[in-house]
Design a protein around this motif. Structure first.
Motif, PDB file in Angstrom:
ATOM      1  N   ARG A 179      -4.786  24.260  39.450  1.00 44.80           N
ATOM      2  CA  ARG A 179      -4.638  24.583  37.684  1.00 44.80           C
ATOM      3  C   ARG A 179      -6.823  24.172  37.117  1.00 44.80           C
ATOM      4  N   LEU A 180      -6.775  23.827  37.238  1.00 45.51           N
ATOM      5  CA  LEU A 180      -8.348  23.167  36.451  1.00 45.51           C
ATOM      6  C   LEU A 180      -9.096  24.100  36.864  1.00 45.51           C
ATOM      7  N   THR A 181      -9.361  24.979  38.200  1.00 49.59           N
ATOM      8  CA  THR A 181     -10.190  26.041  38.931  1.00 49.59           C
ATOM      9  C   THR A 181      -9.941  26.908  37.010  1.00 49.59           C
ATOM     10  N   THR A 182      -8.498  27.510  37.689  1.00 47.82           N
ATOM     11  CA  THR A 182      -8.103  28.878  36.836  1.00 47.82           C
ATOM     12  C   THR A 182      -9.573  28.411  35.182  1.00 47.82           C
ATOM     13  N   ARG A 183      -8.539  27.765  34.616  1.00 46.80           N
ATOM     14  CA  ARG A 183      -8.880  26.974  33.049  1.00 46.80           C
ATOM     15  C   ARG A 183     -10.705  26.911  33.818  1.00 46.80           C
ATOM     16  N   LEU A 184     -11.326  26.381  33.875  1.00 49.71           N
ATOM     17  CA  LEU A 184     -12.507  27.197  34.144  1.00 49.71           C
ATOM     18  C   LEU A 184     -13.262  27.731  34.081  1.00 49.71           C
ATOM     19  N   ASP A 185     -12.553  28.963  35.031  1.00 48.15           N
ATOM     20  CA  ASP A 185     -12.770  30.812  34.967  1.00 48.15           C
ATOM     21  C   ASP A 185     -12.461  31.110  33.438  1.00 48.15           C
ATOM     22  N   THR A 186     -11.897  30.533  32.855  1.00 47.84           N
ATOM     23  CA  THR A 186     -11.376  30.911  31.091  1.00 47.84           C
ATOM     24  C   THR A 186     -11.865  31.220  29.846  1.00 47.84           C
ATOM     25  N   VAL A 187     -12.778  29.461  31.017  1.00 50.73           N
ATOM     26  CA  VAL A 187     -14.545  28.983  30.241  1.00 50.73           C
ATOM     27  C   VAL A 187     -15.401  29.890  30.309  1.00 50.73           C
ATOM     28  N   MET A 188     -15.047  30.354  31.497  1.00 54.75           N
ATOM     29  CA  MET A 188     -16.974  31.082  31.843  1.00 54.75           C
ATOM     30  C   MET A 188     -16.819  32.233  30.836  1.00 54.75           C
ATOM     31  N   GLU A 189     -15.366  33.112  30.814  1.00 53.41           N
ATOM     32  CA  GLU A 189     -15.194  34.310  30.033  1.00 53.41           C
ATOM     33  C   GLU A 189     -14.854  34.435  29.071  1.00 53.41           C
ATOM     34  N   ASN A 190     -14.872  33.033  28.168  1.00 53.18           N
ATOM     35  CA  ASN A 190     -15.533  32.724  26.843  1.00 53.18           C
ATOM     36  C   ASN A 190     -13.648  33.418  26.755  1.00 53.18           C
ATOM     37  N   ARG A 191     -12.302  33.129  27.221  1.00 54.96           N
ATOM     38  CA  ARG A 191     -11.804  33.768  26.775  1.00 54.96           C
ATOM     39  C   ARG A 191     -10.640  32.934  26.530  1.00 54.96           C
ATOM     40  N   GLU A 192     -11.027  30.786  26.410  1.00 51.31           N
ATOM     41  CA  GLU A 192     -10.120  29.799  26.345  1.00 51.31           C
ATOM     42  C   GLU A 192      -9.319  29.884  25.044  1.00 51.31           C
ATOM     43  N   ASP A 193     -10.074  30.382  24.017  1.00 50.19           N
ATOM     44  CA  ASP A 193      -9.224  30.087  22.670  1.00 50.19           C
ATOM     45  C   ASP A 193      -7.830  31.701  23.050  1.00 50.19           C
ATOM     46  N   ARG A 194      -7.954  32.332  23.770  1.00 51.22           N
ATOM     47  CA  ARG A 194      -6.452  32.657  23.928  1.00 51.22           C
ATOM     48  C   ARG A 194      -5.707  31.821  24.652  1.00 51.22           C
ATOM     49  N   ASP A 195      -5.272  30.946  24.654  1.00 51.37           N
ATOM     50  CA  ASP A 195      -4.306  30.249  25.256  1.00 51.37           C
ATOM     51  C   ASP A 195      -3.571  29.726  24.937  1.00 51.37           C
ATOM     52  N   GLY A 196      -2.356  28.692  25.114  1.00 51.55           N
ATOM     53  CA  GLY A 196      -2.422  27.972  23.939  1.00 51.55           C
ATOM     54  C   GLY A 196      -0.720  27.966  23.281  1.00 51.55           C
TER      55      GLY A 196
END
Lengths: 862, 132
Positions: free
Chosen positions: A99-116
């Motif tokens: 769970r945590l690693t997937t989240r970090l990958d999202t951050v690395m890809e600059n896509r975390e603003d698409r979650d939630g």
């Protein structure tokens, strides 16, 4: 890679928990050390990343990629190691890891603003939502939840809603092309025009994604339920970086006085979102983030406060950044006109510290003010003549505004530009707070260096920087955790050693200085999170400052000055100490938010679970605690231990009945015979405990006055652990050079001490558990309370329930561990039979006091 | 007094570098100018003398090695320090052959650069003392 598959491989699969024989003590200890080793390599990497964030380094993107890759591997190793120690009991941590690693990958890809979630009420927001709230809303969330200030009620259409809008309306391709074009080094607004225009129009004519209107309707219904149908809304932009580090002041649209109907809100929403693509906003973006294409926007929909007065506060005077005054500007009605310079305003200069004395004021003739119009937007209205020349704020309102403003400035550690409103009930609402940008006013050459010479240096070139920055305030010395209770707003925290408990006051701390500590402690991580300037390891600082003394901490050049160094504070105000402008820095910051912040602070709390882990650091902390817990239980299986190992009696001048099991390095190899004397003990933690027990006066031998009642209780009362057959009569110490697991049974109480000490500060821990006694539960609980108070005084995290006390401490240098174990030895000796004397609550205080004063003989004088 | 103020020029296409260094060295009492465009920096160097030039190696428009050569032509007394994310032994030795004062690979600690600059400054001061 499928983690679970690979695991089955590693551990041979098949065997279920509890099905295997427990590990021998030596193997368990070996594997415990392996957990520490794995945790360490992961924490080293986190510390390395964190240090880069402290502001002391210049780094690049490749560095971030390489380090993150190493970190992901290292954390996985830690999960393996804990499972190896605990018979695969913590398989669940693999899904936590995923769970945590997937989240970090999202951050690395600059896509975390698409979650939630696409829509959320501001009241329901927390830290984990910040990234999808946009900067301005995130600040409002902090002010509501962390500073407990009043903000207007409302909800947020998150960056997730923005992405849904783009996808639902077929704008993704155009957006991708636009973002790519913006990344070109020579990009201009003119070159972007066709794409910009089509996106702007596409958004203005967009259809709502499925479910958005009904989600808005639900939110509106809830607000109307409280404020009635008449309420009006302010629809405000909140772009990703807005207010965080760049002001974006006036770059995006705000639509005021919107009626609380879903379609009206959606229409205003589109206008605000479209302003992300206005030529004006693009020009600003190209200037402050050259080469960066991606930016998403959230929108806040807030109840409009029917303001009687409103305005703006600058927490420093831009014309005199070194001064001690703030500027409060105010007018009748709505404040929007102030920033646009449309109406006359009152200006107040107020001192920045209590009692917030009014220094000067200039009262304007306010013949007009802005008020909501029936049909929407705002319009100018005449102010009644009797109010025109009156100050728009009363002295008490000024004082309250000033106090709130300082609270906000101290929380963000930077000067603030705050918009506020006062409603007809006199309630103050904060509408917005952002960093006040003050242009670097380069003074005469070398002026700062020269100016600093006239201040008295208390400390120079001492200690290590845990977080860069400059802070000034009055010293508040923290000896025990309870000293945090009266921590004054804006003080400098000075303490013997660091503690993650300081988090409680970090929102109101100007700076932290500790005598012991490392830049890689939990506290240091928290300081970076809260941007609290922090120096650790500052030799003898406690003898150089006193409570209430005003000092200025320069946690950059590692200096502490006596008094308030105005020039340094002005320098801090004018320069952008927060070097967050580059892509790399912001990426690192977001990664670290997901890696290094620590939610699982207190292992004794119920929320200490794998599910609650939000970061790698949480996970590593969990792993460390569970590894310790596994070791703590080791001493319980006495029969097996005595079968597996040769236990040697320890020969002491006091009757402890301790049997030693040495896993290596705990006993001097030259020691011969069947009994080991104190001199032959080489286990450092055991030696420390024994020294405490043997301290003059501690081991009182006077027979306790056991009353008849106590005697009966002692016969009837058999503690539950004893019933479980885990303890019998022996006191066993499993030791190595740096490790101790001590199970003690004296009379009817049990005591477990598990400790590890090495040169690696963060590996070190002490676990202490005490339960039982010979007397009735009231007396036993009083003794437990007494122990709890003493433990807290020595910096332990303590949980107690009835006659059970559990204390945890750690992450401190070896010398501190040894000193603390010595104290524990004294506690063990001192409290051995004290429950008998606990016939009133007053006795608790009396014996605590005596112990803390070192008056161990008090028991003999009873 | 003001004659002794050390004049520092920083060139790096990443704004963060100049910003950070300006802050740190102004605090030490130096006069600092920063550029993200090496060509603009060269225009300034032609008009004004600096004691120390800190430059990135790989930049659009003009690389650090060219800056080094140009500075040495215009103002031989100036000390040039190259900072780079592309640390390569041969580039470093070429730079030293061309007379660079020091060569620092990124990421680096601010303190490291500070020390190099202090070293360069003390060298410059002792040379000027000799002249007296």
């Amino acid at each position: 890679m499928n983690i679970l598959e690979s695991l089955k491989h590693i551990f041979g699969g098949g065997k279920t928990e509890g099905g295997e024989a427990p590990l021998s003590a030596a193997t368990a200890f070996e594997r415990f050390r392996e957990v520490l080793r794995c945790n360490n390599s992961a924490l080293e990497l986190i510390a390395d990343l964190g240090e880069k964030l402290s502001g002391d380094y210049i780094f690049d993107r490749q560095y971030i990629y390489n380090t993150m890759e190493g970190l992901e591997k290292a954390v996985l190793q830690s999960v393996h190691a804990l499972n190896a120690l605990c018979n695969n009991k913590y398989q669940i941590l693999y899904s936590t890891y995923d769970r945590l690693t997937t989240r970090l990958d999202t951050v690395m890809e600059n896509r975390e603003d698409r979650d939630g979630v696409p829509v959320i009420n501001i009241a329901d927001t927390s830290r984990s939502h910040y990234i999808i709230l946009g900067g301005k809303n995130a600040h409002l969330s902090q002010m509501l939840h962390e500073l407990r200030l009043k903000i207007p009620e409302g909800f947020i259409l998150t960056t997730r809603a923005y992405h849904d809008l783009i996808d639902h309306n077929g704008l993704r391709e155009a957006l991708n092309a636009f973002e790519t074009a913006m990344e070109a080094p020579e990009c201009t607004v003119e070159a972007l025009e066709p794409l910009r225009h089509s996106l702007e129009q596409g958004i203005l004519n967009a259809q709502p994604p499925d479910g958005l209107l009904s989600a808005i309707a639900d939110q509106l219904k809830a607000i109307k339920g409280i404020f009635g149908e008449d309420l009006r809304l302010a629809i405000r932009s909140s772009a990703q970086e807005e207010d965080m580090n760049f002001s974006f002041a006036g770059q995006f649209r705000t639509i005021l006085n919107v009626s609380p109907a879903p379609t009206a809100v959606f229409k205003a929403y589109l206008q605000v979102v479209a302003s992300l693509f206005s030529p004006k906003a693009l020009r600003y973006r190209l200037r402050v983030f050259p080469g960066e294409g991606h930016m998403s926007i959230a929108v806040g929909c807030y109840r409009m406060v029917e303001s009687s007065a409103s305005g703006v506060i600058y927490t420093v005077d831009p014309a005199d950044p070194a001064g001690d005054a703030m500027i409060i500007v105010s007018t009748w009605g709505q404040g929007e006109a102030i920033v646009e310079g449309r109406v006359p305003v009152d200006t107040f200069r107020v001192q920045k510290k209590p009692p917030y004395t009014l220094l000067t004021q200039s009262i304007a003739r306010k013949n007009t003010g802005l008020y909501p119009k029936q049909e929407g937007e705002l319009g100018e209205l005449d102010i009644p003549s009797e109010l025109q020349d009156q100050p728009s704020l009363t002295p008490s309102q000024l004082e309250r505004l000033a106090a709130y403003a300082m609270q906000i400035e101290i929380y963000y550690k930077r000067p603030q530009d705050i918009e506020w409103a006062i409603d007809h009930n006199g309630d103050i609402y904060i509408l917005q707070a952002r960093h006040l940008v003050i242009p670097a006013t380069a003074g005469p050459k070398g002026s700062l260096a020269d100016a600093l010479k006239k201040y008295e240096l208390i400390v120079s070139d001492s200690g290590s920087v845990a977080q860069q920055g400059i802070g000034a305030g009055h010293v508040h010395i923290v000896n025990t955790i309870s000293d945090l209770n009266e921590f004054p707003e804006g003080a400098v925290l000075v303490s013997k050693r660091d503690s993650s408990n300081f988090i409680r006051v970090m929102h109101k701390t100007a700076a932290i200085v500790t005598e012991i500590g490392t830049p890689v402690s939990h506290m240091a991580t928290l300081c970076r999170e809260f941007q609290v300037p922090c120096l650790v390891n500052v030799t003898d600082i406690l003898s150089k400052v006193s409570d209430g003394m005003e000092i200025t901490v320069d946690a950059e050049d590692r200096r502490i000055y006596k008094g308030r160094v105005a020039e340094l504070l002005a320098f801090k105000t004018a320069t952008d100490l927060n070097i967050s402008a580059t892509k790399e820095f912001r990426l690192l910051k977001r990664l670290l938010d997901n890696v290094s912040s620590l939610k699982l602070v207190d292992p004794l709390m119920d929320e200490f679970t794998p599910e609650a882990c939000e970061t790698y650091h949480d996970l590593l902390r969990f792993i460390h605690e569970k590894a310790v817990a596994q070791m703590v239980e080791m001493g319980k299986d006495e029969r097996r231990l005595l079968k597996d190992y040769r236990a040697v009696p320890l020969d002491l001048p006091i009757p402890t009945g301790i049997l030693l099991i040495d896993l290596g390095g705990g006993i001097d190899p030259k020691a011969a015979g069947d009994r080991i004397t104190f001199a032959s003990v080489t286990s450092e933690p055991l030696k420390a405990i024994l020294e405490g027990m043997l301290f003059p006066g501690v081991w009182h031998t006077r027979a306790a006055d056991v009353s008849f009642g106590d005697l009966i209780t002692s016969i009837v009362n058999v503690p539950t652990d004893a019933l479980a057959g885990q303890y019998s009569g022996h006191n066993i110490a499993i030791i190595s050079k740096g490790y101790l697991n001590l199970s003690l049974r004296f009379g009817y109480h049990f005591n477990i001490i598990d400790a590890y000490c090495s040169d690696m500060t963060r590996d070190n821990h002490i676990y202490f558990r005490f339960l039982g006694g010979a007397t009735d539960i009231t007396k036993r609980s009083r003794r437990a309370r007494m122990i709890a108070i003493i433990l807290e005084a020595f910096g332990f995290n303590v949980a107690s329930k009835g006659d059970i006390v559990t204390g945890r401490s750690g992450n401190m240098p070896k010398s501190e561990i040894i000193r603390t174990l010595n104290i524990l030895g004294r506690i063990v000796g001192f409290t051995r039979q004290l429950d008998v004397q606990m016939d009133s609550d007053a006795q608790v205080d009396r014996y605590v006091e005596a112990f803390l004063m070192g008056d161990y003989e008090i028991i003999g004088r009873h | 007094m003001s004659d002794q103020t050390i004049k520092l020029l920083v060139i790096d296409d990443e704004p963060i570098v100049g910003k950070r260094l300006k802050q740190a060295f102004m605090k030490m009492g130096m006069e600092v100018e920063t550029f993200t465009d090496p060509r603009e920096a060269m225009n300034t160097i032609k008009q004004k003398s600096f004691d120390i030039v800190v430059t990135d190696l790989k930049m659009e428009g003009m690389d650090g090695m060219t800056i080094l050569e140009e500075v040495q032509k215009l103002n031989p007394k100036a000390k040039v320090i190259i900072i780079t994310g592309y640390a390569q032994v041969d580039t470093a030795s070429e730079a030293f052959r061309k007379g660079v004062f020091d060569f620092i690979p990124k990421p680096f600690r601010l303190e490291e650069l500070k020390n190099v600059i202090l070293r360069a400054m003390s060298g410059a001061l002792s040379e000027s003392n000799k002249n007296i």
